[in-house]
Design a protein around this motif. Sequence first.
Motif, short mmCIF file in Angstrom:
data_model
loop_
_atom_site.label_atom_id
_atom_site.label_comp_id
_atom_site.label_asym_id
_atom_site.label_seq_id
_atom_site.Cartn_x
_atom_site.Cartn_y
_atom_site.Cartn_z
N SER A 154 0.64 -1.31 -0.16
CA SER A 154 0.05 -0.06 -0.02
C SER A 154 0.98 1.25 0.03
N HIS A 155 2.29 1.29 0.26
CA HIS A 155 3.11 2.50 0.34
C HIS A 155 3.48 2.69 -1.06
N HIS A 156 3.35 1.93 -1.96
CA HIS A 156 3.81 2.21 -3.14
C HIS A 156 2.54 3.17 -3.96
N LEU A 313 4.91 21.28 17.06
CA LEU A 313 5.56 20.01 17.15
C LEU A 313 6.04 19.46 15.89
N THR A 314 7.07 19.21 15.18
CA THR A 314 7.79 18.98 13.89
C THR A 314 8.39 17.50 13.97
N LEU A 315 7.93 16.89 13.03
CA LEU A 315 8.80 15.48 12.79
C LEU A 315 9.55 15.61 11.49
N ASN A 316 10.54 15.38 11.65
CA ASN A 316 11.43 15.15 10.41
C ASN A 316 12.49 14.02 10.40
N GLU A 317 13.05 13.75 9.11
CA GLU A 317 13.94 12.90 9.25
C GLU A 317 15.32 13.42 9.41
N SER A 318 16.25 12.71 10.11
CA SER A 318 17.57 13.14 10.31
C SER A 318 18.40 13.63 9.12
N THR A 325 8.04 10.00 3.86
CA THR A 325 8.21 8.51 4.01
C THR A 325 7.11 7.86 4.84
N GLU A 326 6.95 6.54 4.48
CA GLU A 326 6.30 5.72 5.46
C GLU A 326 6.61 5.86 6.94
N ASP A 327 7.75 5.92 7.33
CA ASP A 327 8.45 6.10 8.50
C ASP A 327 7.78 7.23 9.37
N LEU A 328 7.85 8.39 8.62
CA LEU A 328 7.44 9.52 8.98
C LEU A 328 5.78 9.48 9.17
N LYS A 329 5.25 8.98 8.36
CA LYS A 329 3.60 8.79 8.57
C LYS A 329 3.35 8.11 9.91
N GLU A 330 4.23 6.78 9.94
CA GLU A 330 3.79 6.12 11.18
C GLU A 330 4.28 6.66 12.49
#
Length: 399
Positions: A154-156, A313-318, A325-330
């Motif tokens: 589903s992530h594609h 509050l902000t989430l981002n990849e290092s 990305t799917e990691d960020l959504k999770e």
Amino acid sequence: MKNNSTKYLKISMFGEFSIKNEHHSLTASKQSGLTSFLLLGYLFSNKGNDITSDMLIDVLWPEGESNNPQGALRTLLHRTKKLLQPFFPGEDVELLTKNNNIYTWNPDIRLYIDIFEFEKSAHRAFREPDQTKQFELLEKANALYKGDFLPMFSHHSWVMFRNNYYGNLFIKTVNLICYHLSQEKEYEKTLELCNKALDYSPSTDETLHKQKIFTLLNLGRAQTALEYYYSLLALFNNSYGLDITESMADVYEAILSSMPNQFQTLSSLDETLRSRKVVSGSFYCNFDIFQNIYQINLRSARRTRSRYYLVLLTLNESDERSIITEDLKEEMDILHTIMQKKLRSNDVYTKSSICQYSLIINSPNEGGAEVIRHRIEDSYLKKRKHPNIELHVDFKEIV
């Protein structure tokens, strides 16, 4: 279809991905080789279209994850061929042929693919003028739909696009079946179909929820319809930050019209409002409501000694990639759950962008805001699943 002189494969891609014939059966799993099934899923889904090596490489390694994609593709095709050999025991069957860099299925192998049978039945039904034949086609389409299209992939992006298309088509067929059943006053069957369809379809689609409520009203279950209506308002508001009262106004009016004709007293109104179940925890709302609450607090802060703080509050990849990305959504889902549990009941928050939450808190001083900040950060670090995702928290007083 099972004539021994005909080679065939029966492919199911709704709910789970499986391949079957009279000789063998195989269901997609990590043990059976997910990359091979991703390849097969794309090839089956695009049967009849010209497929090149470059197209397959883009699907299989979308971010250039392979140093030698052409070699990796050849290896994968060979592995996939071996995976399919048990379907044709004792035969050297060439499933895929390649000509001028175009991959095509062997025309001697009949492919029965559920997504195409579903689509064909649905569109034939929409064009069919005869009501009896239309209903038969709709029921055939409905029976073929078993859930999301290729859920394990589903992530594609191409899977997401096709899944939305099939999901909308399914909802359209269900609504039309419900219309037929309602015309025959088959309300119990309509309700059963609605409940089954809601297990499959996205809960954010309002049409099936409306269909269920009107069916409950036709069955004389006005109180159940009212309770379901309130549960929907809570679901959309708490889970998605959406206020659907305006779009559901016709439903609410229909419910009130079906309720016993009795006047409320001031006491009974007060009791009704007090007894309404409210989800514990902080208040999650959409951005428009959040903006209105901010304006109210801004005016309150100017008139009184109350102090309010706006927190971001902000989430981002290092590695600071700009893609989501799917990691960020999770991680966003994890952060959402933490805020539901760790914030106070009078705190208000919203999703202000794809990777940000905003909240408004009431605190006598900046120290109180720092306490909440650390509470969220500490809880998030304990629950975080992807170390490559970082949380940044900023706040300022609303003045």
